[in-house]
Scaffold this motif. Structure first.
Motif, mmCIF file in Angstrom:
data_model
loop_
_atom_site.group_PDB
_atom_site.id
_atom_site.type_symbol
_atom_site.label_atom_id
_atom_site.label_comp_id
_atom_site.label_asym_id
_atom_site.label_seq_id
_atom_site.Cartn_x
_atom_site.Cartn_y
_atom_site.Cartn_z
ATOM 1 N N LYS A 198 -0.360 10.852 7.324
ATOM 2 C CA LYS A 198 -0.020 11.469 8.609
ATOM 3 C C LYS A 198 1.485 11.448 8.825
ATOM 4 C CE LYS A 198 -1.543 13.520 12.258
ATOM 5 N NZ LYS A 198 -2.308 14.763 12.173
ATOM 6 N N THR A 199 2.141 10.384 8.375
ATOM 7 C CA THR A 199 3.597 10.304 8.477
ATOM 8 C C THR A 199 4.251 11.403 7.654
ATOM 9 O OG1 THR A 199 3.478 7.898 8.784
ATOM 10 C CG2 THR A 199 5.600 8.809 8.101
ATOM 11 N N VAL A 200 3.727 11.639 6.452
ATOM 12 C CA VAL A 200 4.229 12.739 5.614
ATOM 13 C C VAL A 200 4.058 14.066 6.341
ATOM 14 C CG1 VAL A 200 3.785 14.068 3.511
ATOM 15 C CG2 VAL A 200 3.864 11.575 3.416
ATOM 16 N N SER B 15 -7.979 2.005 4.481
ATOM 17 C CA SER B 15 -8.147 3.435 4.768
ATOM 18 C C SER B 15 -7.299 3.863 5.949
ATOM 19 C CB SER B 15 -9.630 3.754 5.019
ATOM 20 O OG SER B 15 -10.114 3.034 6.137
ATOM 21 N N LEU B 16 -7.172 2.992 6.950
ATOM 22 C CA LEU B 16 -6.323 3.292 8.098
ATOM 23 C C LEU B 16 -4.860 3.390 7.676
ATOM 24 C CD1 LEU B 16 -5.844 3.583 11.174
ATOM 25 C CD2 LEU B 16 -5.714 1.090 11.275
ATOM 26 N N VAL B 17 -4.434 2.462 6.812
ATOM 27 C CA VAL B 17 -3.039 2.451 6.357
ATOM 28 C C VAL B 17 -2.713 3.730 5.591
ATOM 29 C CG1 VAL B 17 -1.333 1.297 4.906
ATOM 30 C CG2 VAL B 17 -2.924 -0.059 6.282
ATOM 31 N N TYR B 18 -3.602 4.134 4.671
ATOM 32 C CA TYR B 18 -3.332 5.340 3.884
ATOM 33 C C TYR B 18 -3.391 6.591 4.760
ATOM 34 C CZ TYR B 18 -3.509 2.509 -0.293
ATOM 35 O OH TYR B 18 -3.243 1.563 -1.252
ATOM 36 N N SER B 19 -4.305 6.620 5.709
ATOM 37 C CA SER B 19 -4.351 7.755 6.651
ATOM 38 C C SER B 19 -3.041 7.860 7.411
ATOM 39 C CB SER B 19 -5.518 7.592 7.631
ATOM 40 O OG SER B 19 -6.744 7.667 6.965
ATOM 41 N N LEU C 279 0.878 -1.166 0.000
ATOM 42 C CA LEU C 279 0.000 0.000 0.000
ATOM 43 C C LEU C 279 0.915 1.215 0.000
ATOM 44 C CD1 LEU C 279 -1.313 -2.346 2.036
ATOM 45 C CD2 LEU C 279 -3.192 -0.713 2.021
ATOM 46 N N TRP C 280 0.805 2.055 -1.023
ATOM 47 C CA TRP C 280 1.835 3.084 -1.224
ATOM 48 C C TRP C 280 1.230 4.426 -1.597
ATOM 49 C CZ3 TRP C 280 2.395 5.428 -6.048
ATOM 50 C CH2 TRP C 280 1.673 4.850 -7.082
ATOM 51 N N ILE C 281 2.001 5.466 -1.312
ATOM 52 C CA ILE C 281 1.705 6.821 -1.780
ATOM 53 C C ILE C 281 3.008 7.432 -2.278
ATOM 54 C CG2 ILE C 281 -0.232 7.158 -0.190
ATOM 55 C CD1 ILE C 281 1.610 8.954 1.496
ATOM 56 N N LYS C 282 2.891 8.433 -3.138
ATOM 57 C CA LYS C 282 4.076 9.142 -3.624
ATOM 58 C C LYS C 282 4.015 10.578 -3.136
ATOM 59 C CE LYS C 282 6.868 10.194 -7.709
ATOM 60 N NZ LYS C 282 6.988 10.138 -9.183
ATOM 61 N N TYR C 283 5.134 11.052 -2.601
ATOM 62 C CA TYR C 283 5.222 12.438 -2.145
ATOM 63 C C TYR C 283 6.568 12.992 -2.596
ATOM 64 C CZ TYR C 283 5.213 16.565 0.828
ATOM 65 O OH TYR C 283 5.250 17.865 1.288
ATOM 66 N N SER C 284 6.514 14.081 -3.368
ATOM 67 C CA SER C 284 7.741 14.671 -3.913
ATOM 68 C C SER C 284 8.484 13.587 -4.702
ATOM 69 C CB SER C 284 8.582 15.261 -2.774
ATOM 70 O OG SER C 284 9.690 15.956 -3.263
ATOM 71 N N ASN C 285 9.734 13.315 -4.359
ATOM 72 C CA ASN C 285 10.489 12.284 -5.072
ATOM 73 C C ASN C 285 10.585 10.998 -4.260
ATOM 74 O OD1 ASN C 285 12.129 13.316 -3.077
ATOM 75 N ND2 ASN C 285 14.008 13.200 -4.288
#
Length: 372
Positions: A80-82, A72-76, A52-58
């Motif tokens: 939140k970590t970002v 949904s909890l994982v993505y939240s 389960l992943w997201i991209k932020y900046s590079n």
């Protein structure tokens, strides 16, 4: 786990030990393969392991699990970590990760425990995880009592000489207009941000011209707005809001976003721009942009003589603006009550701002004709 476009992870933390650390090596090849196939999804699987992943900046932030986890909890948690890392390092990117390995590992240990999110409020984390890396005194409790309190987002004993609350109501207008002048998309995305300088543990109650509230209290004739997709900060008592639409909360100290909302009602465009692009074969391009009744811009571009020209598309025109002391929706802060056991007087200040959103585009017209 943070990873760049290269397959080498920057930093990782295994909380439960049930997923091998080497599994992350499959993530980037899988992501690039799915991207080429046009089947890229926020959840990728390799065998029994789910990414389960997201991209932020590079950076890619990736959570791995073997179970049918609460997505949904994982993505939240990832977002939140970002937010926490951005609070600490200002700019979250590969360089800031490499420069702050020690503090990031400390944060990862506090953000989650055995796969369950723990303390994710950056203001509280900054009380005991500092960028100076101060050594703790022997016998001193590492975690402040705030973490285990019912109000984990605010510390006890806060004092100010002057007690004030600044409220910013910011509305972003998203608008998409085609070349014929028809409105394809029209919506308002609003946020209410607070800057709190209050002593003690005050309780705040915010009153808006909320249509549902007005109907409940028999004031439906008054000017009101119907809020959609309302999202609150964790400090707001949701049960109280559900019962009587009262926005009641004990606020964090300093800056935070109290709530966000959306209105999908059709609004009259605040700024209307018409543009005409005329291309004269082998010689020049003329662009005319007209905004309302006040401004008219003509631009002339000379071109070298060429035998063959490709017909280009009609690029959209992006519009950016900011209008102070105004909201498109008509939302109003009717009152802000500040209650604290010491009984001090506090001043609330309100500011309204309307600005262009991320989707304010107007399609231009393109005329192609031979040189006269």
């Amino acid at each position: 786990t943070g990873a760049t476009a290269v397959t080498t992870p920057l930093i990782s933390r295994n909380y439960k030990g049930d997923v091998a650390m080497s599994e992350i090596e499959h993530f980037m090849p899988l992501l690039m393969q799915r991207e080429e196939e046009g089947a890229l999804a926020p959840l990728l699987s390799h065998g029994r392991v789910h990414f389960l992943w997201i991209k932020y900046s590079n950076l890619y932030l990736v959570a791995t699990t073997l179970k049918n986890a609460n997505a949904s909890l994982v993505y939240s948690f990832l977002y939140k970590t970002v937010e926490v890392f951005s609070e600490y390092f200002k700019e979250l990117e590969e360089e800031s990760i490499r420069d702050n390995f020690v503090i990031i590992y400390e944060l990862l240990d506090e953000l989650m425990d055995f796969g369950f999110p723990q303390t994710t409020d950056s203001k509280i984390l900054q009380e005991y995880i500092t960028q100076q890396g101060n050594k703790l005194e022997t016998g001193k409790s590492r975690v402040p009592p705030t973490v285990t309190n019912a109000v984990s987002w605010r510390s006890e004993g806060i004092k100010y000489k002057k007690n004030e609350v600044f409220i910013d109501v910011i509305e972003s207008v998203n608008l998409l207009v085609n070349a014929n002048g028809s409105v394809l998309l029209s919506e308002i995305v609003g946020t209410i941000k607070l800057k709190v300088f209050l002593s003690g543990m005050p309780e705040l109650r915010l009153g808006l011209n909320d249509r549902v509230l007005f109907e409940l209290t028999g004031r439906s004739k008054n000017k009101s707005v119907e809020l959609e997709d309302v999202k609150f900060h964790q400090c707001v008592r949701l049960s109280r809001f559900d019962n009587d639409r009262t926005i009641s909360f004990i606020p964090p100290d300093g800056d935070f976003e109290l709530m966000s909302y959306r209105l999908s009602t059709q609004v009259k465009p605040l700024i209307w721009i018409e543009s005409v692009i005329e291309k004269f074969s082998h010689s020049r391009v003329e662009i005319m942009v007209k905004g309302g009744k006040e401004y008219l811009m003509r631009a002339h571009f000379g071109l070298p003589s060429v035998e063959k020209e490709e017909v280009e598309g009609r690029p959209p025109i992006g519009v950016k603006f900011e209008i102070p002391y105004f909201t498109v929706s008509g939302i109003q802060v009717r009152y802000m009550k500040i209650i604290e056991k010491s009984g001090y007087q506090a001043l609330p200040w309100v500011r309204y701002i309307t600005q262009s959103g991320g989707k304010l585009w107007l399609r231009s017209q393109l005329w192609l004709r031979p040189d006269p």
